[in-house]
Design a protein around this motif. Structure first.
Motif, PDB file in Angstrom:
ATOM      1  N   LEU A  25       9.914 -24.124  10.595  1.00 39.75           N
ATOM      2  CA  LEU A  25       8.541 -24.158  10.433  1.00 39.75           C
ATOM      3  C   LEU A  25       8.183 -25.387   9.475  1.00 39.75           C
ATOM      4  N   ALA A  26       8.888 -25.622   8.507  1.00 38.02           N
ATOM      5  CA  ALA A  26       8.650 -26.533   7.286  1.00 38.02           C
ATOM      6  C   ALA A  26       8.860 -27.901   8.061  1.00 38.02           C
ATOM      7  N   SER A  41      14.239 -34.911   4.160  1.00 35.71           N
ATOM      8  CA  SER A  41      15.568 -34.702   3.689  1.00 35.71           C
ATOM      9  C   SER A  41      16.074 -33.435   3.192  1.00 35.71           C
ATOM     10  N   ARG A  96      16.921 -32.092   0.559  1.00 33.78           N
ATOM     11  CA  ARG A  96      16.136 -31.931  -0.669  1.00 33.78           C
ATOM     12  C   ARG A  96      14.864 -31.460  -0.868  1.00 33.78           C
ATOM     13  N   VAL A  97      14.109 -32.201   0.085  1.00 28.79           N
ATOM     14  CA  VAL A  97      12.692 -31.773   0.220  1.00 28.79           C
ATOM     15  C   VAL A  97      12.434 -30.427   0.870  1.00 28.79           C
ATOM     16  N   PHE A 122      10.589 -27.171  -0.591  1.00 31.23           N
ATOM     17  CA  PHE A 122       9.479 -26.721   0.238  1.00 31.23           C
ATOM     18  C   PHE A 122       9.608 -25.073   0.563  1.00 31.23           C
ATOM     19  N   GLN A 171       5.925 -28.700  10.255  1.00 34.00           N
ATOM     20  CA  GLN A 171       4.896 -29.008   8.976  1.00 34.00           C
ATOM     21  C   GLN A 171       4.875 -30.290   8.409  1.00 34.00           C
ATOM     22  N   LEU A 172       6.173 -30.674   7.993  1.00 32.35           N
ATOM     23  CA  LEU A 172       6.475 -31.726   7.124  1.00 32.35           C
ATOM     24  C   LEU A 172       6.574 -33.023   8.095  1.00 32.35           C
ATOM     25  N   GLY A 173       7.128 -32.723   9.051  1.00 29.65           N
ATOM     26  CA  GLY A 173       7.761 -34.027   9.874  1.00 29.65           C
ATOM     27  C   GLY A 173       9.252 -34.227   9.202  1.00 29.65           C
TER      28      GLY A 173
END
Lengths: 208, 244
Positions: free
Chosen positions: B20-21, B29, B31-32, B36, B24-26
């Motif tokens: 899902l992240a 990486s 790390r991100v 998140f 949502q984020l596209g």
């Protein structure tokens, strides 16, 4: 218009939770179980929707094999609905935003009755123009009410902030630093500022 | 979005969160994504590997760093189809292994199995009586019937006697106290006894069930599955029956 979050933005929820767990501990519940039960009580099946109540916390503690007297524990927990968890400077911060002519809306996600008890116990409700209680989905809530006027969104939850920004690029999203969470890199990619003090956030609002 | 929807099609919690992240984020990486989702990098990699194995996520390199990107959500349908194929195959395997599984299951017959029933589930004892008699071919069971419990027990299954008669199952009842009536395919004898905590007992093939009232005067029960216990109770019942 300014949407401002409650937990960990205006209100020290970390200390509130610590006191909750300490109460369970005085009734014989190990602290790690009290905290684990809190996580279970908060969670729902829907992402970024929350449903914490004292009753759900007690039920989760029981489901983890601990026997507590709901009536006695609940009475003690209800005593925590006070103003002692409001962050220093929070009320003055709201007042200064209002002085700038902004409409200040308290937007909090969670169980509506529980959040209302917490907000009203804190006394913050009398200082804002409006209180809004939703189970979650702040990004959608803000999008559905977007108006032409400049909108700010102040919140500690980096994940909610990213979603609000993605869904509402015109909204000025500001992250209040939550020392227990680290969203530095993801917020940096979306150019969402992070501040640790109310003074810094106020300075940002009046210059944007 | 409701995470339980993804869990229903087999997503582990963390993989559902990371999926899902990414939606949502596209492209992001590790790390991100870890930040998140509030996961450590190891767990994030594990979740991504699970998603990659199912072709729901792919990656590309940007400035020597891996960036992950989610595939079109239509891929979820393909995943469901694969899961269905897997389940069909598993069902065939289980069918093939059933005799072996039953042999192991029946070997456990030496130790009693107890099942507990709440006021909401007490009716299942009655359906089990009918099912067990029918499956075993032993079309008779025995009961110690007591006034006060009888009404509680049958209130959620008022057509029980009709269902029993319809299946050709007979019952022999020793009524403790007064009350009760003949409904067909049944015999009834009476015994005088008084108890402040009466228990309704059903003895049927390989099982015995004990139903009593809780503090709220609701029927609760325990069913014991054990041939030895059932046969012993049957013997005691039949001996008593002859004396009445």
């Amino acid at each position: 218009m300014i949407y401002i979050d409650f937990d960990m933005t205006l209100y020290n929820t970390e200390n509130f939770v610590k006191d909750i767990c300490d109460i369970f501990h005085t009734h014989g519940v190990p602290l790690d179980i009290a905290y684990e039960a809190k996580e279970r009580a908060v969670a729902t099946d829907v992402l970024l929707h929350f449903d914490y109540t004292f009753e759900r916390h007690i039920a989760a503690v029981r489901s983890l094999g601990q026997d507590v007297d709901q009536k006695i524990v609940l009475k003690e927990l209800n005593g925590l609905f006070t103003n002692k968890y409001v962050f220093a400077g929070a009320i003055e911060f709201i007042a200064s935003l209002k002085e700038c002519g902004h409409k200040v809306i308290l937007l909090t996600a969670g169980n509506a009755n529980f959040q209302r008890s917490k907000v009203q116990g804190s006394g913050v409700n009398v200082h804002v123009h409006q209180e809004v209680y939703i189970p979650g989905g702040k990004d959608v809530y803000v999008r559905e009410r977007m108006e032409k006027e400049k909108t700010f969104f102040i919140n500690d939850n980096g994940r909610e902030n990213v979603l609000v920004k993605k869904m509402n690029p015109d909204v000025e999203v500001i992250t209040k630093l939550n020392p227990t969470k680290n969203y530095a890199h993801v917020l940096e990619e979306l150019h969402i500022p992070i501040y640790s003090t109310f003074d810094e956030i106020y300075a940002y609002v009046i210059t944007h | 979005m409701d995470i339980s929807l993804l869990k229903k099609i087999g997503f582990p919690d963390k993989s559902a969160d990371v999926y899902l992240a990414l939606l949502q984020l596209g492209p992001s990486s590790v790390r991100v994504l870890a930040e998140f989702c509030d996961l450590n990098r190891g767990s994030t990699y594990d979740a991504l590997k699970w998603l990659q194995d199912r072709e729901l996520v792919s990656f590309y390199k940007k400035a020597s760093k891996q960036h992950f990107v989610v595939e079109h959500p239509e891929k979820l349908k393909q995943l469901i189809e694969k899961e269905q194929e897997g389940l069909m195959s598993a069902q065939k395997e289980i069918d093939r292994s059933m005799s072996e599984l039953l042999a192991v299951y029946n070997a456990g017959g030496n130790r009693p199995v107890a099942r507990y029933f709440t006021p909401d589930t007490i009716m299942r004892i009655l359906t089990d009586v009918l099912d067990t008699c029918e499956v075993s071919g032993e079309l008779m069971y025995r009961v110690y019937s007591v006034d006060g419990l009888r009404e509680q027990l049958y209130k959620d299954f008022p057509t029980f006697s009709d269902a029993r008669i319809g299946k050709g199952i007979a019952v022999r009842a020793i009524a403790i106290g007064e009350g009760g009536e003949l409904r067909g395919l049944d015999e009834r004898k009476y015994m005088k006894a008084s108890s402040t905590t009466p228990t309704y007992i059903i003895i049927y093939p390989g099982k015995t069930a004990y139903i009593s009232l809780n503090a709220k005067q609701e029927a609760v029960g325990v069913m014991i599955e054990n041939i030895g216990i059932s046969e012993t109770q049957k013997g005691i019942f039949d001996t008593l029956w002859e004396t009445l």
